[in-house]
Enzyme design. Structure first.
Site, PDB file in Angstrom:
ATOM      1  N   ASN A  53       2.008   6.073   1.194  1.00 47.61           N
ATOM      2  CA  ASN A  53       2.746   5.779  -0.032  1.00 47.61           C
ATOM      3  C   ASN A  53       3.305   7.028  -0.690  1.00 47.61           C
ATOM      4  O   ASN A  53       4.292   6.967  -1.428  1.00 47.61           O
ATOM      5  CB  ASN A  53       1.833   5.055  -1.026  1.00 47.61           C
ATOM      6  CG  ASN A  53       0.521   5.782  -1.237  1.00 47.61           C
ATOM      7  OD1 ASN A  53      -0.271   5.930  -0.302  1.00 47.61           O
ATOM      8  ND2 ASN A  53       0.284   6.237  -2.450  1.00 47.61           N
ATOM      9  N   GLN A  73       3.246  -0.452   1.508  1.00 42.36           N
ATOM     10  CA  GLN A  73       4.502   0.252   1.282  1.00 42.36           C
ATOM     11  C   GLN A  73       5.566  -0.057   2.329  1.00 42.36           C
ATOM     12  O   GLN A  73       6.736   0.260   2.125  1.00 42.36           O
ATOM     13  CB  GLN A  73       4.262   1.771   1.257  1.00 42.36           C
ATOM     14  CG  GLN A  73       3.636   2.288  -0.022  1.00 42.36           C
ATOM     15  CD  GLN A  73       4.556   2.164  -1.226  1.00 42.36           C
ATOM     16  OE1 GLN A  73       5.747   1.862  -1.100  1.00 42.36           O
ATOM     17  NE2 GLN A  73       4.022   2.385  -2.413  1.00 42.36           N
ATOM     18  N   HIS A  83       4.414  -6.375  -5.517  1.00 44.40           N
ATOM     19  CA  HIS A  83       5.267  -5.582  -6.413  1.00 44.40           C
ATOM     20  C   HIS A  83       5.887  -4.370  -5.729  1.00 44.40           C
ATOM     21  O   HIS A  83       6.603  -3.595  -6.357  1.00 44.40           O
ATOM     22  CB  HIS A  83       4.485  -5.154  -7.667  1.00 44.40           C
ATOM     23  CG  HIS A  83       3.501  -4.051  -7.449  1.00 44.40           C
ATOM     24  ND1 HIS A  83       3.681  -2.786  -7.971  1.00 44.40           N
ATOM     25  CD2 HIS A  83       2.330  -4.022  -6.793  1.00 44.40           C
ATOM     26  CE1 HIS A  83       2.649  -2.028  -7.643  1.00 44.40           C
ATOM     27  NE2 HIS A  83       1.820  -2.764  -6.927  1.00 44.40           N
ATOM     28  N   THR A 135      -8.211 -21.837  -8.163  1.00 45.27           N
ATOM     29  CA  THR A 135      -6.897 -22.499  -8.094  1.00 45.27           C
ATOM     30  C   THR A 135      -5.804 -21.466  -7.846  1.00 45.27           C
ATOM     31  O   THR A 135      -5.721 -20.457  -8.535  1.00 45.27           O
ATOM     32  CB  THR A 135      -6.616 -23.260  -9.399  1.00 45.27           C
ATOM     33  OG1 THR A 135      -7.644 -24.227  -9.601  1.00 45.27           O
ATOM     34  CG2 THR A 135      -5.263 -23.955  -9.334  1.00 45.27           C
ATOM     35  N   CYS A 143      -2.585  16.601 -13.332  1.00 43.27           N
ATOM     36  CA  CYS A 143      -2.722  17.673 -14.314  1.00 43.27           C
ATOM     37  C   CYS A 143      -3.893  17.353 -15.241  1.00 43.27           C
ATOM     38  O   CYS A 143      -3.957  16.258 -15.809  1.00 43.27           O
ATOM     39  CB  CYS A 143      -1.447  17.823 -15.131  1.00 43.27           C
ATOM     40  SG  CYS A 143      -0.007  18.272 -14.139  1.00 43.27           S
TER      41      CYS A 143
END
Length: 378
Positions: free
Chosen positions: A151, A179, A201, A237, A322
């Site tokens: 990815n 990916q 997504h 469900t 960071c």
């Protein structure tokens, strides 16, 4: 000022076709798909259609697809489910050091309950060696899990070769293709995988939905126990709304697999960066064997996050973390042996269907302005 999104590996927007197909389920199709009456039957049909659409994208039977809440659940179901069901046959798992946390952390968990896990390294391009996988096999090995593509740097793994090894030794083989699905052609039979993960997504479907391919004959222990939903592997469900969205996203993805627009735009960006920055920009990952939309580059002796902070209208990502003023090199780049002065300057540009040449040109203008300003100040 124009805002530009180049973080499609992080998440994709919903395709308009996906939105359109989901709308009726918000009002008209509200029944439980397990119900036998007039309100349930059409919902069950929509769920079945979605399962077929997902299956067709990766060339398998619809009965080999179960819906999950996303890639992380699918990975957990694959690893934990297989181990708990098959640990009497052996307790050894092989994976790579650059897997997604939803693979690495389940492996660490399984080590706590008796599993032995071998973490294989990668070369300078982030690519696993099939020979190293084979060397790691023992008489206790029951599962190999290697991501289809990374990815972060986009490098494609030699899944077909690893699949041949797994088959030769009679070992189950899982691949996290979160990916890759929708970006490159995936055929589970050609790859030789027994389990394969899909994340909605990442291919213009909603967040909160994914799928796991389970080859017929592979047995898993459910993670969620209850009724017999999803062929008895995931009680509860079904989320028909999101499943229908994923199904449509998989259907339309088939139309894009033969297009070269993304690959051409990504290559254009790389060529422009090389032209402008020369030896001060370095490609991370394989030059050819990588996702067509992914470009991970390092700006030498720079900090990637500083560059992105200076261009707030550009959405992209870094591989570094960071913490209180310190910069920690990405674990993936560490495993690739990327020097720190190069690795901390990494930025991942991941393009999508909505990316245009004008946007690429604008990103280059921003980078040039930023570089000019630094030269003047210095």
């Amino acid at each position: 000022m124009q805002k530009i999104y180049l973080d499609y590996n992080g998440s994709t927007p919903l395709a308009h076709e996906v939105v359109d197909v989901m709308k009726p389920l918000l009002n008209d199709y509200f029944g439980n798909p397990s119900a036998l009456h007039w309100a349930g039957k059409p919902v069950k049909e929509l769920l079945h259609k979605a399962r077929v659409q997902v299956a067709e994208l990766i060339s398998c039977s619809s009965r080999e697809i179960i819906f999950t809440s996303g890639g992380s659940e699918a990975n957990n179901q694959a690893l934990k489910g297989f181990y708990f069901k098959n640990s009497k046959k052996g307790n050894h798992i092989i994976t790579s050091k650059i897997e997604h946390p939803s693979i690495l952390n389940p492996c660490k968990f399984l080590e706590q309950v008796g599993a032995k896990v071998t973490y294989v390294g990668v070369d300078q391009y982030g690519r696993v060696s099939p020979e190293e996988i084979e060397k790691a096999i023992t008489k206790e090995t029951i599962l190999i899990t290697i991501m289809h593509s990374n990815n972060e740097v986009g490098t494609l793994q030699p899944i077909m070769e690893i699949g041949e090894i797994a088959k030769r030794y009679g070992i189950a083989f899982h691949s996290d293709a979160s990916q890759s699905v929708g970006k490159v052609p995936i055929n589970v039979n050609d790859l030789g995988v027994d389990l394969l993960t899909i994340a909605g997504h990442k291919l213009y479907a909603p967040k909160g939905i994914g799928a796991l391919y389970i080859r017929t004959g592979i047995e898993l222990e459910p993670l969620i126990h209850g009724a017999s939903h999803e062929y008895g592997l995931r009680a509860g469900t079904e989320n028909t709304l999101l499943a229908v969205g994923l199904g449509k996203a998989c259907e339309i993805s088939r139309e894009y697999l033969s297009h070269n627009q993304l690959k051409d735009l990504t290559n254009d960006l790389w060529l422009e960066l090389k032209k402008e920055f020369g030896v001060n920009v370095v490609l991370n990952g394989h030059i050819e064997e990588r996702l067509p939309n992914t470009l991970n580059v390092s700006f030498v002796n720079k900090v990637g996050q500083d560059i992105l902070n200076a261009i707030p209208n550009l959405a992209a990502s870094t591989g570094s973390a960071c913490h209180a003023g310190s910069i920690e090199l990405s674990p993936v780049l560490k495993e690739m042996k990327v020097p720190e002065h190069i690795g901390i300057g990494a930025i991942r540009f991941s393009l999508g269907r909505n990316t245009t040449k004008n946007e690429i040109d604008q990103v280059m203008k921003w980078l040039k302005i930023l570089e000019s300003a630094k030269n003047v100040n210095s």
